[in-house]
Design an enzyme around this catalytic site. Structure first.
Site, PDB file in Angstrom:
ATOM      1  NE  ARG A 610      -3.904   0.389   1.857  1.00  0.00           N
ATOM      2  CZ  ARG A 610      -4.502  -0.617   2.484  1.00  0.00           C
ATOM      3  NH1 ARG A 610      -4.100  -0.981   3.685  1.00  0.00           N
ATOM      4  NH2 ARG A 610      -5.495  -1.268   1.900  1.00  0.00           N
ATOM      5  CB  THR A 616       5.445  11.771   0.462  1.00  0.00           C
ATOM      6  OG1 THR A 616       4.597  10.685   0.856  1.00  0.00           O
ATOM      7  CG2 THR A 616       4.870  13.069   1.002  1.00  0.00           C
ATOM      8  CD  GLN A 620      11.705   9.140  -0.090  1.00  0.00           C
ATOM      9  OE1 GLN A 620      12.486   8.280   0.257  1.00  0.00           O
ATOM     10  NE2 GLN A 620      11.980  10.422   0.011  1.00  0.00           N
ATOM     11  N   GLY A 684       8.274  -0.236   2.315  1.00  0.00           N
ATOM     12  CA  GLY A 684       9.077   0.938   1.990  1.00  0.00           C
ATOM     13  C   GLY A 684       9.284   1.103   0.495  1.00  0.00           C
ATOM     14  CD  GLU A 687      17.534   1.891   1.670  1.00  0.00           C
ATOM     15  OE1 GLU A 687      17.572   0.655   1.643  1.00  0.00           O
ATOM     16  OE2 GLU A 687      18.204   2.571   2.460  1.00  0.00           O
TER      17      GLU A 687
END
Length: 727
Positions: A610, A616, A620, A684, A687
């Site tokens: 999700r 935002t 990233q 996340g 990265e």
């Protein structure tokens, strides 16, 4: 609260705020210049003095003597402390080189003195008056490629599955190539900076730029041998970290030493050369990637061996990190060698290991596709797997890699690509398309928070940091969602060691972990409110707390309601492999005469559970894409092998990507929901955006020119010799 089994249907599946676009609530402070960054905390303590560091000018050896008399006599100087004045300080968490104390020099620009003065200019001028006499160590060998040649094949593999040698002997197609990636720097806009008040030599207050409050607080206590309860650390805003501010660095240590010596608060920012030679960086790698495949493209063997450099005891840059988990294969051999070198610490930088490793693995996959005369997207689809290739009994919690590949290819227009390199030209520009896959693990860490309802306003306190990632916003969205409030009714307080310990920002675990912690605290607060009101299983929505026929507005509740809780993670996650996936597509133009490469457009398709806030999260991803474009085309820390230091240690000689380098970037989120990851079903993304992007650009350059470069960055000199003649 314990998370002991996959999440079922919950309030986040039909959320009002979580998963929806929202502008950064900290944005106005940042664009107006009012966000309080570490060096600018003029309001926190009076009488701040200025510190300036002195660094060693050798790469390794010992300091025989230091002359500081001229510095002590210089105008405005309040204190001078040298490394010879104190015993070696203890090593904090994952510090490899000592940050101060003793006569040993382990790397160039290791801090050997700090000057404290009334003004920055006075401190800097006095620091320039300090001289040191050294006994240099034996000549160092900085040849990583030669070290790899000596080491390859030695030691037990880190991962070994099946009979790799037999697989390669019987393969229909084999790729066996060497790849090199350069050392690169975090180069965050905000340098490492701290204000420390340790003027009484007992309680220490630290205002710093750091990603991990609790880790760093503990490291300060360890380094100075004091009780952690005597240390208060604040870092509400961080101007970029990328892993370079995960650990305690010399800025805080020198400011603390200077404060104790001068008897006053001291502020100290590391000059840019110190950021690049005194802190941490991504180590260079040498990789040999061997792929064996059947005629249908199915991988029958993967052999990935790599080397990177580190100070003794360090971890280097493990370029094989993604390889055991990414593609289905019957056999696999993976090994990472660490080569000791007297260079500044090599440590975590955004997607440590995977960012470099994808440059080898995903370019090799492109080469395998060419050898098989197979489409690179289709090759990756054929080798998809729903289980851990190195441990087939362990399934992925969720893996939608094929959907990333297919969705991205369609959105990008991949079908227009010519399989034969060098076929498309626009004037003096050669045009090419390339792609690469992306893999990054997504761990989840325990995380806590405090939730307070007072006078109708919800306050959330947690030591979570915001390193430009949008933590303030996604945490506020989570709290407002759980409590049935609007974003405007939530006040976020982050980055203070007085608040409950969170996951911190790093490792692609920050957002998923810390939002789960805020959810736990808010659910505890709901329970506290319900108990005090005598409500049984109350619901919270539209600013009301409701139980049966009874309801009250939260704004009308008298008194203070408070709850603290932590989200802990059960062992059930060990049964799954948690990871994120992506597919990156790039179109480049390469000038036929100069070799100049321009990235014209990119499309990235992302599978990361999700998406808590598409606004935002997109930032990233495009930030990671931009970082990777710099990494593949221009960024390289030039090593002086005679003196053992990085020469281009500023933003003039170290060439990061700039606005003119970045044109059209599109990010597509699959926006799935991983019930194993967290109660919010989120993972996340921070990265994943640097995994595979550089390889996609490199593969596009090959498609444009027919020149296959395996030594990165892809600078002009590595292309010019192979470009076609001017028409």
């Amino acid at each position: 609260m314990e998370f002991n089994e996959p999440a079922g249907q919950n309030l986040f599946d039909n959320a009002r705020l979580v998963g929806k676009p929202a502008a950064r609530i900290d944005g106005p402070l940042k664009v107006s210049g009012l966000a309080p960054y570490a060096y600018e905390r003029h309001d926190v303590v009076e009488g701040q003095l200025y510190g300036y560091p002195v660094g060693a000018t050798i790469s390794h050896g010992r300091i025989l003597s230091m002359d500081v008399e001229a510095a002590r006599a210089a105008p405005g100087v309040r204190a001078v402390v040298t490394t010879l004045d104190i015993a070696p300080l203890a090593l904090g968490m994952l510090n490899v080189a000592r940050l101060f104390g003793g006569d040993e020099v382990q790397h160039y620009h290791q801090a050997i003195a700090v000057v404290v003065a009334d003004s920055f200019e006075q401190a800097r001028a006095a620091a320039g008056l300090i001289t040191a006499e050294y006994a240099t160590g034996d000549a160092a060998d900085f040849d990583l490629h030669a070290a790899f040649e000596r080491l390859q094949g030695s030691g037990d593999p880190d991962t070994l599955v099946g009979d790799v040698d037999t697989a390669f002997r019987s393969a229909a197609a084999v790729v066996d190539q060497m790849y090199h990636t350069a050392s690169i720097s975090h180069a965050a806009m905000e340098p490492h900076a701290s204000i420390v008040d340790w003027s009484d030599g007992e309680r220490m207050r630290v205002w710093t730029s750091n990603q991990m409050i609790n880790w760093t607080r503990g490291s300060i206590a360890t380094t100075f041998g004091i009780d952690p309860e005597l240390v208060q650390l604040e870092s509400p805003y961080v101007g970029g970290g990328f892993g370079g501010k995960l650990w305690l660095r010399a800025d805080a240590v020198l400011a603390a030493i200077g404060s104790r010596a001068a008897g006053a608060p001291v502020k100290l920012a590391l000059p840019r050369p110190f950021v690049m030679n005194n802190t941490t960086h991504r180590a260079a790698t040498v990789q040999r990637v061997r792929l064996a495949a059947a005629s249908d493209g199915r991988l029958t063997g993967i052999w990935h061996e790599a080397a990177s450099h580190s100070l003794p005891g360090g971890r280097g840059e493990n370029a094989t990190a993604q390889t055991p988990y990414f593609y289905a294969t019957d056999t696999m051999r993976v090994k990472h060698h660490i080569v000791a070198m007297p260079l500044p610490e090599a440590s975590d930088m955004r997607a440590p290991g995977e960012a470099s490793g994808h440059m080898g693995l995903e370019v090799a996959m492109d080469e395998l596709a060419e050898a098989l005369e197979m489409d690179p997207v289709q090759l990756r689809i054929v080798n998809d797997t729903q289980v851990n290739p190195s441990e087939p009994s362990q399934p992925f919690s969720e893996r939608n890699y094929v959907a990333c590949l297919e969705t991205g290819a369609e959105a990008f227009g991949w079908s227009d690509r010519s399989a034969t390199p060098g076929q498309r030209r626009e004037g003096q520009w050669l045009i090419g398309m390339g792609m690469a896959g992306a893999y990054r693990g997504t761990p989840v860490r325990p995380s806590g928070a405090r939730a307070i309802l007072e006078n109708g306003r919800l306050i959330i306190e947690t030591d979570m940091t915001d390193i430009g990632t949008g933590s303030y916003t996604v945490l506020a969205q989570t709290a407002a969602e759980v409590m049935g409030l609007t974003l405007d009714e939530v006040e976020m307080r982050l980055g203070n060691s007085l608040y409950p310990v969170s996951s911190g920002s790093g490792g692609q675990f920050g957002a998923a972990s810390s939002t789960a912690g805020v959810y736990a605290a808010c659910m505890a607060l709901r329970g506290e409110i319900g108990e005090r009101l005598g409500y049984d299983a109350p619901e919270f929505s539209d600013g009301l707390v409701v139980s049966g026929d009874s309801s009250q507005a939260l704004a009308d509740l008298q008194g203070r309601f408070e709850a603290v809780d932590e989200m802990t993670i059960g062992n059930f996650q060990d049964n799954y492999l948690l990871a994120t996936f992506g597919a990156h597509f790039a179109e480049v133009a390469v000038h036929i005469a100069t070799g100049e490469t321009r990235v014209r457009r990119m499309v990235s398709t992302i599978d990361a559970g999700r998406i808590l806030n598409p606004t935002t999260a997109r930032s990233q991803l495009i930030g990671g894409m931009t970082m990777s474009i710099g990494g593949v085309l221009s960024e390289e820390m030039a090593l002086d092998t005679g003196r053992g230091y990085f020469v281009n240690h500023d933003l003039a000689g170290y060439e990061v990507a700039v606005h003119a380098d970045i044109l059209d970037q599109e990010v597509i989120f699959l926006d799935t929901a991983d019930a194993v990851a967290t109660p919010l079903k989120a993972k996340g993304v921070g990265e994943l955006g640097v995994c595979g992007v550089g390889a996609a650009v490199a593969n596009a350059v090959y498609n444009a020119t027919g020149v296959r470069v395996r030594d990165f960055p892809l600078t002009l000199d590595r292309l010019l010799g192979g470009l076609p003649e001017l028409a």
